[in-house]
Design an enzyme around this catalytic site. Structure first.
Site, PDB file in Angstrom:
ATOM      1  N   ASP A  16       0.814  -1.223   0.000  1.00  0.00           N
ATOM      2  CA  ASP A  16       0.000   0.000   0.000  1.00  0.00           C
ATOM      3  C   ASP A  16       0.846   1.271   0.000  1.00  0.00           C
ATOM      4  O   ASP A  16       0.448   2.292   0.553  1.00  0.00           O
ATOM      5  CB  ASP A  16      -0.960   0.023   1.205  1.00  0.00           C
ATOM      6  CG  ASP A  16      -1.851  -1.209   1.237  1.00  0.00           C
ATOM      7  OD1 ASP A  16      -2.321  -1.611   0.162  1.00  0.00           O
ATOM      8  OD2 ASP A  16      -2.065  -1.756   2.337  1.00  0.00           O
ATOM      9  N   HIS A  46      -4.707  -1.881  -5.740  1.00  0.00           N
ATOM     10  CA  HIS A  46      -4.107  -0.584  -6.058  1.00  0.00           C
ATOM     11  C   HIS A  46      -5.219   0.439  -6.205  1.00  0.00           C
ATOM     12  O   HIS A  46      -6.280   0.136  -6.735  1.00  0.00           O
ATOM     13  CB  HIS A  46      -3.387  -0.627  -7.402  1.00  0.00           C
ATOM     14  CG  HIS A  46      -2.261  -1.598  -7.455  1.00  0.00           C
ATOM     15  ND1 HIS A  46      -1.218  -1.592  -6.575  1.00  0.00           N
ATOM     16  CD2 HIS A  46      -2.009  -2.594  -8.309  1.00  0.00           C
ATOM     17  CE1 HIS A  46      -0.374  -2.545  -6.896  1.00  0.00           C
ATOM     18  NE2 HIS A  46      -0.827  -3.184  -7.943  1.00  0.00           N
TER      19      HIS A  46
END
Ligand code: GTP
Ligand code: MG
Length: 355
Positions: A16, A46
């Protein structure tokens, strides 16, 4: 002669870091015609923010924002066909998506297992079935299906490695998109006397070496490796997290100032941490990193929000970047200054290399 036309983008921390943003920017700004996703499967999400729209992607590469790009899912990735077909429709990318014939398929039984007691509580996984599907591939059980066995995937099947090789031979650039982060590699890391294995790791290795294998290219075709870091660290799931912010006052400040993150896949609150220069140095080594990308500089320094010019960055932000360059030994080339794809300081446009 082997041609070196591949750029890899990998996560330098616990996942992340904002790879989605970096990949989408590079694919668009440098007109990459081939973007290939590696990694485990739908366990990674994503986030691409494009024209004000938040576009989470769990299967198709973030490079979809470049309408000229062919989008590939490499053989290393476990495919959830419902998620994939949903994204193809939602992002209107039919006709330019290619799924490797030998991607293993995530079935209902994998998802159920991933939501069972051990995975849920001890490992605290995303519950997407990625781990159990990958495990079946490793075990070579007879009932695992592959993309080539699924009727609805027939229009998308390809040998991804072969296609990328042909592109490289034609002198076309290839962008490899990694998922998750260096320090959640299945191979584990030791922080003092604490090990990330088993609770803190994901199903596969997450470094640039494995990304090559995931998309079916050889390491000598790689021209550069971009390692992505986020200005404020975060982690989902269990396991050690050096520099984790546990002070309640600070956590309250983070929440109130919009710095708190929530998972793209699960919506879970992410654990937040201070930037760790030691980890950044190690991540550059393990990935053979040549370029640093730093996202969310605006979360730490709101005054840089939306900036596109390096010289407009202010004192503390500049200090952070210089220190990161010293610790990592590489140039900080891409700097995220907001969630939109184009909120980016790009020093590559000015041919910046570290002296
Ligand atoms: P994984 O593959 O799951 O590891 O995800 P990822 O690396 O693509 O990151 P993810 O999109 O899950 O999380 C990053 C978060 O930061 C997202 O919410 C992005 O929209 C956001 N983000 C990325 N870069 C920037 C930036 O420069 N500024 C701001 N404000 N937000 C950013
Ligand atoms: Mg994510």
């Amino acid at each position: 002669m082997i041609k070196r036309n591949v750029m890899l983008v990998v996560g330098g921390d616990f996942g992340d870091e904002g790879k989605g943003k970096i990949v989408s920017y590079i694919a668009k700004a440098y007109d990459y015609r081939h973007v290939a996703r590696g990694g485990g499967g739908t366990n990674a999400g994503h986030t691409v923010v494009y024209n004000g729209k938040i576009c989470p992607v769990r299967m198709i590469p973030s490079g979809f924002v470049n309408p000229n790009a062919q989008l590939y899912i490499g053989r290393g990735v476990a495919v959830d066909r419902d998620v994939l077909l949903g994204e193809i429709k939602r992002y209107e990318v039919d006709g330019r998506v290619w799924v490797d014939r030998l991607c293993p398929i995530i079935e209902r039984r994998h998802i159920d297992e991933d939501r069972g007691p051990y995975n849920k509580t001890v490992l605290n996984t995303t519950g997407t079935g990625t781990g159990p599907a990958q495990l079946e591939r490793v075990k070579r059980t007879a009932n695992l299906r592959f993309a080539k066995d699924i009727d609805s995937l027939k229009p998308y099947l390809a040998d991804v490695g072969e296609r990328l090789y042909d592109a490289i031979e034609r002198d076309e650039k290839v962008l490899g998109e990694g998922t998750q982060g260096t320090f959640i590699s299945n191979y584990g890391f030791e922080f003092g006397d604490k090990s990330t294995y088993p609770e803190g790791v994901t199903t596969k290795d997450t470094t640039a070496g494995t990304l090559c294998a995931d998309i079916g290219i050889g390491p000598t075709t790689v021209e550069s490796v971009v390692v992505v870091f986020k200005s404020i660290a975060s982690k989902v799931g269990n396991g050690p997290f050096p520099n984790e912010i546990t002070d309640l006052e600070r956590l309250k400040y983070i929440e109130e100032n919009g710095q708190q993150e929530y998972g793209t896949v699960t919506g879970r609150k992410r654990r937040m941490g201070d930037f760790d220069y030691d980890r950044a140095r190690i991540a550059m080594q393990r990935n053979g990193g040549t370029i640093v990308a730093l996202t969310k500089l605006d979360a730490l320094f709101p005054e840089v929000q939306g900036q596109r010019y390096y010289n407009n960055l202010t004192g503390d932000a500049m200090y952070h970047i210089r220190r990161l360059e010293d610790e990592s030994g590489s140039a900080v080339v891409f700097i995220g200054t907001g969630p939109e794809v184009d909120d980016m300081v790009d020093r590559r446009m000015f041919n910046y290399t570290r002296k």
